[in-house]
Each structure stands twice: as structure tokens, then as C-alpha cells.
Design a protein around this motif. Sequence first.
Motif, PDB file in Angstrom:
ATOM      1  N   GLN A  86     -29.782  22.394   5.506  1.00 10.89           N
ATOM      2  CA  GLN A  86     -30.096  23.782   5.845  1.00 10.89           C
ATOM      3  C   GLN A  86     -31.536  24.137   5.430  1.00 10.89           C
ATOM      4  OE1 GLN A  86     -26.983  26.757   5.132  1.00 10.89           O
ATOM      5  NE2 GLN A  86     -25.683  25.079   4.339  1.00 10.89           N
ATOM      6  N   GLU A 134     -33.945  22.637   7.817  1.00  8.65           N
ATOM      7  CA  GLU A 134     -33.951  23.367   9.079  1.00  8.65           C
ATOM      8  C   GLU A 134     -34.855  24.593   9.008  1.00  8.65           C
ATOM      9  OE1 GLU A 134     -30.799  25.611  12.074  1.00  8.65           O
ATOM     10  OE2 GLU A 134     -30.069  24.299  10.465  1.00  8.65           O
ATOM     11  N   TYR A 155     -31.216  17.408  10.996  1.00  8.88           N
ATOM     12  CA  TYR A 155     -30.323  18.209  11.809  1.00  8.88           C
ATOM     13  C   TYR A 155     -30.635  17.947  13.266  1.00  8.88           C
ATOM     14  CZ  TYR A 155     -34.569  20.820  11.060  1.00  8.88           C
ATOM     15  OH  TYR A 155     -35.884  21.166  10.925  1.00  8.88           O
ATOM     16  N   GLN A 178     -33.670  19.709  17.087  1.00 10.68           N
ATOM     17  CA  GLN A 178     -34.881  20.344  16.563  1.00 10.68           C
ATOM     18  C   GLN A 178     -36.037  19.374  16.717  1.00 10.68           C
ATOM     19  OE1 GLN A 178     -35.364  23.367  15.395  1.00 10.68           O
ATOM     20  NE2 GLN A 178     -33.248  24.087  15.320  1.00 10.68           N
TER      21      GLN A 178
END
Length: 494
Positions: free
Chosen positions: A444, A447, A488, A491
Motif C-alpha cells: 500500500q 502504491e 502492485y 500501475q
Amino acid sequence: MHDDSLPRDGQRILELAARSMFDLFANASEGMMLVDRDERVVWINEQYKRFLPALGFDRVEDFLGHPVSQVVHNTLMDRVIRTGKPILIDLLSNRAGTFVVSRIPLRDEGGQVIGALGIVLFDHPETTLQPLIQKFAHLQRDLDDARRELATQRRSKYTLGSFLGSSPAAVEVKRQARRAAGSSSPVLLLGETGTGKELLAHAIHAGSSRAGGAFVSINIAAVPDTLLEAEFFGVAPGAYTGADRKGRDGKFKLADGGTLFLDEIGDMPPSLQPKLLRALQEGEIEPLGSNKVVPFDARVIAATSRDLAALVREGRFREDLYYRLNVLPIRVPPLRERRADIPALVEALGEDMALRNGTPPPELSAEAMALLAAQYWPGNIRELRNVLEQAAMRSESQRIEAASLEQVLRDAGVESIAPASVTAVPSLPQPASDSRRLRPLAEQVAEVEHAAIAAALAATGGNKLAAARLLGISRAKLYERLAAPVLYENQSIA
């Protein structure tokens, strides 16, 4: 001692008086010594002998015949012999103690210095002269405190690091301020009230070669027109009824060697503008009531929230003075042009409020932060601080919600309150759904970093150096983040 102008009886009386005074001091003082023209000790009286062990001598013979500066530390007897000037009262401290002493040159009939007489008037002055020493120590402490306070007041309070924000507008202002710090030319700070012009003036001074000098400021709008000339240029002794007999230095002289900050220069009365222009051009001032010019060396930084160019067109501000000040203009952007900096500003203001009030810093909900970012802020950072302080005082808990902020804004007379939206703050991430939160924390964080870097590169047209500055990291750190593996899906950074 011989005086040809005196009759024989008078000469005899003078010699007896000199001998009597010598005998009186020899018997009544705490100690006496004689030093010859070669600065060697040739005689001490009985009282002085008690100091010898503390000075490191067991016998009188070991003390006599030596240069006085070698056997008595911190003595000034050698200076008295060289200059021929007495030192009537002084404090002497060495291994033997602290003493009140007197030193007197001795001359022959031709007036030549042939030696010096040293008299220990008091030993242990901390007891015998306690009232005098206490008064002196008290005055010295007051003087030291005043000097420290003055130095603190005239020292630069802020650096460029104090100008918070990483938005493009904030980064550009700091870039211009750094260039201005490296120059000696006048700087003109333009911007609305509450944008941080005085902070930038401090920062420019702190980053300049004059940082060791004084930073002296004057708010022209806060001083009556009739007093401005005296504030600027000073007052000569006795210039007018009620003036200080010693005179008073003006701001230009106080800033000599440092920086003079002229805040609200747009409010300068027309009658004083020619004198200010002459001072800036010639580097000299003429105190009020004086016919002598006084040179000064101060770098001038001016600031205004008014439109100086419009004042020039209206004939209310001298055009030549405007050009003299407008050498390095820096526009300080209003808060509504740097909304991305609001979270950092709120955090810093909250910490300052906590330090001042002795309470924990306030916490704002995402909706409250978005509401702050959506406002127009005519009072800029000063208004933002006021709203935060009011909201913190009204809140029953440490956390501030949007409803509380909206009520503060309404009570402050804001006619149209912009609606809160979590998208109003570019640097504030959208709340993730519960399913998105149930992932490894490292994924997270990566990201969020990835999105921030992508936004910075897009804002700077792919310029990595500019993007790194915008993000507040080094270029090497940016390349390190770009080279890191993506944790992730879906992206990419173009």
C-alpha cells in the motif's frame, strides 16, 4: 619630590607630606611593592610578604629582583611604567586571591618615569566591598541580559526551511529567494497579507553574506507619518523639545552591516519618499535636527500587499523609488494557489499551537482537511491559523471535524463556504475500500509513493530534477524509487 616654585619651608613641608603619605599607605594598606624602571620588583613591605607563599615563593629573596609580570600574575605594573599613566582603582585576581589595588608611576625631578608603586588597598573585596561588588554585578547582569535580548530580537528568526510547502508555487518562491540571498541588490516582496512575506525576508537575510549582521524591521503602516522620519534616520541630540540628550539611532543605522526590512512600503507617505530614495542611492542618512550625513551599509528588503505599479500610475508612489526597490521582485503566492501545501501548513501550525498552549496538536478528519483546502482564504496563512485555533478551542476532543470548521467559518463572516470534498487536496489519498486495505502495508505504501511520483513527473513534464524538488526528496532518492520493483498490479510510471 621637588618644586622650585615653593619657598624652602614649603618644599620641606611637601617632602614631609609625601613621606607621611608613603608611611601611611605602607602601614595601613594590605601590602605595597616598588618596581624599578626595568619592571623588576625591588621592595615589598611586611604586609605584602604574607602573599608570597600563595604566589609560589618561600623566601623574599626569591621574589625580589624578578620582572613583576613573572612573579605576580595579571599585574599591570609593567603597563604603568611603560605608559606613565596611573591605575588608581582596579581588581586584581591571581593565585593569592582577589584584591582592590592601586598603581602609581614614580618620576624623577626631570619628570621621567623611574618606577611604579603598587598598593593593595583591600584583600578579600568580596567581604570588605560587598555592597559595591553586588551593585556592579547586578548592573553587569542587567547589561548582559539586555544585550542578549537585543541580539535575539535582531537575529533572523527563520530560514528557507521555515517556508513550508512542496507545491510548484512554493518551490518557485524558494528558488527565487535563494537567488536573492546570493545578491546584494534590493528585494521587493509582493503578495497579499498573510502570505509569509516577512518570513521570506528573514530567510533571505539568513541565507545571505549579511547573516551575521542585524535584521532590523519597521512596519511603515504601523508608525504615524510624523514619527517615520525619526524612526528611519534617527534624531540628533537635542533636535527638538523632549528629544533625548544623547540622540537616537534610526533603523538605517541600526541595520548597518545587516538587513533593513521595510514592511508595507506602499504606505510610505509621499513627503518622505524623496528622502528614502536619496538614502538608498547615496548610502548615507541625515538624522533629524542634524546637518551632518552619516554613512550606512544595509541591504534593503521591502514588502507590500498593495499594487505599487498602480500607485505609481496614480502618482501616489514615486516612479524612481519604485524602480530603485523593484530590482529583485518576488511574488509570494496566496494560499489558494498552493492548496497542496495546506496539509503541511496545518501540521506545522498545529504543532506550534500545541507548544504554545501545552496541549496535544489537533487532528483533522479527511473531510475537515478537504474543507480547508476548498476555501478562498483572503487572509491566507494568517487566516488559516486563526480558523484552526478557534476550531481547536471549540472542539470537545482533539479531533476536529468538518462541521466544526464550517461553523467557525460562518461565525467569521464567510459568505460563501466552498463545499468539502476529499478530492480538494491533491496530496490527500482517497480512502481505500476495506478490501483494498487488506493487503501488505509495504504494498500500500509503494502504491501511494508510485502515484505521487507519477503526479510529480506529469506536473513537471518528465523533468526528474524538478519532480524530486516538488516531492521534497533528492534526485538520487527519486531514481531509487523509480528503480524499485512494483509491488502492485496495473500501475506504471511513464
